[in-house]
Design an enzyme around this catalytic site. Structure first.
Site, mmCIF file in Angstrom:
data_model
loop_
_atom_site.group_PDB
_atom_site.id
_atom_site.type_symbol
_atom_site.label_atom_id
_atom_site.label_comp_id
_atom_site.label_asym_id
_atom_site.label_seq_id
_atom_site.Cartn_x
_atom_site.Cartn_y
_atom_site.Cartn_z
ATOM 1 N N CYS A 73 0.832 -1.326 0.234
ATOM 2 C CA CYS A 73 -0.051 -0.096 -0.274
ATOM 3 C C CYS A 73 0.979 1.300 0.077
ATOM 4 C CB CYS A 73 -0.797 0.174 1.243
ATOM 5 S SG CYS A 73 -2.114 -1.248 1.341
ATOM 6 N N GLU A 75 0.522 4.097 1.749
ATOM 7 C CA GLU A 75 1.074 4.550 2.821
ATOM 8 C C GLU A 75 2.046 3.889 3.727
ATOM 9 O OE1 GLU A 75 -1.737 3.362 2.006
ATOM 10 O OE2 GLU A 75 -3.660 4.122 3.180
#
Ligand code: THU
Length: 161
Positions: A73, A75
């Protein structure tokens, strides 16, 4: 029997341009970071940006793989890169922007559980809450004061005894 009730408050702004300058810049960096996404399997583009206590804004985007579970991901790409490049800098704020086109009245896509846990690690590491900005496709933004608001009862180093 005791009962523990938790309350979560999320601030919703119609557009990130309504935020203070530094938050606006952080949101713009997350949107810009989506351009780096390698998401040929999901076509779901995600960008994430981080404000460090040295004043820098760093970023990351989701990176996928033909072996699907290997993908990461946005993030966590952003967090791990910032932690590597600036190991002494606290992370103060994180923003995330997705390509989800949410229907009216609904909220933008929030970070997955694994990314919430990765953000929590940085809060514990530096003993500092990290503000989270979740940006919708139309610029709507949800502000969360700390990841603990959306990851209650989290596992951290104190859980290891
Ligand atoms: N994704 C993120 O980058 N962040 C999240 O918090 C949730 C999902 C990515 C992973 C994958 O590349 C795509 O979005 C679809 O799940």
């Amino acid at each position: 029997m005791k009962k523990l009730e938790l309350k979560t408050t999320v601030e919703i702004y119609e557009h990130f341009s309504k935020l203070p300058e530094i938050d606006r810049q952080l949101c713009e960096a997350a949107i810009e970071a989506r351009k780096g996404a390698y998401a040929i399997y999901s076509n779901f583009l995600v960008g994430s940006s981080i404000l460090l206590d040295n004043g820098l804004i760093t970023s990351g985007s989701n990176q996928e793989n033909a072996v699907y579970p290997l993908g990461l991901c946005a993030e966590r790409v952003a967090i791990f890169a910032a932690s590597h490049q600036y190991p002494k800098s606290k992370m103060l704020k994180i923003a995330v922007s997705t390509s989800m086109e949410e229907p009216p009245q609904q909220l933008p896509a929030f970070p997955c559980g694994s990314c919430r846990q990765a953000i929590r690690e940085q809060e514990v590491r530096f003993d500092q809450p990290i503000e989270l900005f979740v940006i919708g496709h139309d610029g709507k933004v949800c502000k969360v004061p700390s990841i603990t608001s959306i990851l209650p009862f989290s596992f951290d180093k104190s859980s290891l005894g």
